[in-house]
Design a protein around this motif. Structure first.
Motif, PDB file in Angstrom:
ATOM      1  N   GLY A  65      38.818  28.683  46.159  1.00  0.00           N
ATOM      2  CA  GLY A  65      38.539  28.281  44.783  1.00  0.00           C
ATOM      3  C   GLY A  65      38.160  29.442  44.087  1.00  0.00           C
ATOM      4  N   LYS A  66      38.120  30.676  44.571  1.00  0.00           N
ATOM      5  CA  LYS A  66      37.622  31.832  43.897  1.00  0.00           C
ATOM      6  C   LYS A  66      38.981  32.578  43.431  1.00  0.00           C
ATOM      7  N   LEU A  67      38.646  33.330  42.372  1.00  0.00           N
ATOM      8  CA  LEU A  67      39.802  34.234  41.766  1.00  0.00           C
ATOM      9  C   LEU A  67      39.655  35.626  42.674  1.00  0.00           C
ATOM     10  N   THR A  68      40.569  35.991  43.388  1.00  0.00           N
ATOM     11  CA  THR A  68      40.898  37.290  44.316  1.00  0.00           C
ATOM     12  C   THR A  68      41.948  38.250  43.824  1.00  0.00           C
ATOM     13  N   GLY A  69      42.766  37.762  42.790  1.00  0.00           N
ATOM     14  CA  GLY A  69      43.759  38.808  42.553  1.00  0.00           C
ATOM     15  C   GLY A  69      44.506  38.304  41.447  1.00  0.00           C
ATOM     16  N   GLY A  70      45.515  39.152  40.877  1.00  0.00           N
ATOM     17  CA  GLY A  70      46.399  38.662  39.912  1.00  0.00           C
ATOM     18  C   GLY A  70      47.346  39.975  39.670  1.00  0.00           C
ATOM     19  N   GLU A  71      48.456  39.720  38.791  1.00  0.00           N
ATOM     20  CA  GLU A  71      49.204  40.725  38.596  1.00  0.00           C
ATOM     21  C   GLU A  71      50.025  40.065  37.289  1.00  0.00           C
ATOM     22  N   PHE A  72      50.509  40.957  36.105  1.00  0.00           N
ATOM     23  CA  PHE A  72      51.017  40.632  35.060  1.00  0.00           C
ATOM     24  C   PHE A  72      51.936  41.645  34.631  1.00  0.00           C
ATOM     25  N   VAL A  73      53.149  41.198  34.170  1.00  0.00           N
ATOM     26  CA  VAL A  73      54.010  42.081  33.737  1.00  0.00           C
ATOM     27  C   VAL A  73      54.240  41.673  31.933  1.00  0.00           C
ATOM     28  N   ILE A  74      54.169  42.754  31.100  1.00  0.00           N
ATOM     29  CA  ILE A  74      53.810  42.438  29.847  1.00  0.00           C
ATOM     30  C   ILE A  74      55.244  43.082  29.235  1.00  0.00           C
ATOM     31  N   ASP A  75      55.780  42.316  28.291  1.00  0.00           N
ATOM     32  CA  ASP A  75      57.178  42.451  27.723  1.00  0.00           C
ATOM     33  C   ASP A  75      56.813  43.375  26.229  1.00  0.00           C
TER      34      ASP A  75
END
Length: 192
Positions: A65-75
């Motif tokens: 239930g806790k945030l541990t990561g992320g990844e984003f590609v921006i146009d």
């Protein structure tokens, strides 16, 4: 009639509270890019400009239930100005997309990858990530909040670290009222 309105209000409150405290499933979830927004705001001596930029794709990762990561590609090709109209709007958008700024023809995307996520409260996190703009990767640190299936953050970026020097007093003298501040903001509202 009065009882019916009270019943509807109670149902809305219960639904809102339930939604706000919904447990997030473990694993990686896709960010709904069409329902999410990223607003940019740049500052200069004589004022500021703001606009939008689109996410191409994004994910958030949760464990227990806790945030541990992320990844984003921006146009980067989607850079849009929202505080002007007509010729000036078109000129500013073209300039931001040019080699003077983000060179979107050669560098059509930017990437943000979470490297370390630390819980700072019930729904709050400090995120340390790697941001890549114009194939230059630098660390960024920002606060991110998660409520239900939404997340918000305000990321402050020093553009000069990514070789975006146009109008910067860090590199050019005598700019006077033409100076553009080095830092700009990305304000994100994400839905997943």
């Amino acid at each position: 009639m009065k009882n019916r309105i009270q019943t509807i209000l109670v149902a809305l409150v219960i639904a809102t509270v339930s939604f706000a405290f919904t447990n997030i499933e473990d694993g990686t979830v896709e960010v709904k890019v069409e329902k999410s927004s990223v607003t940019w705001k740049g500052y200069k001596v004589t004022g500021s400009h703001k606009g939008k930029i689109a996410l191409k794709e994004g994910t958030l990762t949760f464990n227990e239930g806790k945030l541990t990561g992320g990844e984003f590609v921006i146009d980067m090709t989607s850079i849009e100005n929202t505080d002007m109209e007509g010729e000036y709007k078109t000129k500013l958008e073209g300039h931001l997309k040019s080699e003077d700024f983000f060179g979107v023809e050669e560098y059509p995307t930017a990437l943000l990858t979470f490297k370390k996520v630390t819980s700072t409260g019930k729904n709050s996190y400090e995120v340390v990530g790697d941001l890549t703009i114009k194939e230059i990767t630098k660390p960024v640190t920002f606060e991110l909040s998660v409520y239900g299936n939404k997340a918000t953050a305000n990321v402050k970026i020093d553009r000069t670290k990514f070789d975006v020097r146009y109008g910067s007093t860090s590199f050019f003298d005598d700019l006077q009222d033409k100076a553009i501040y080095d830092e700009f903001d990305l304000i994100t509202d994400l839905e997943f």
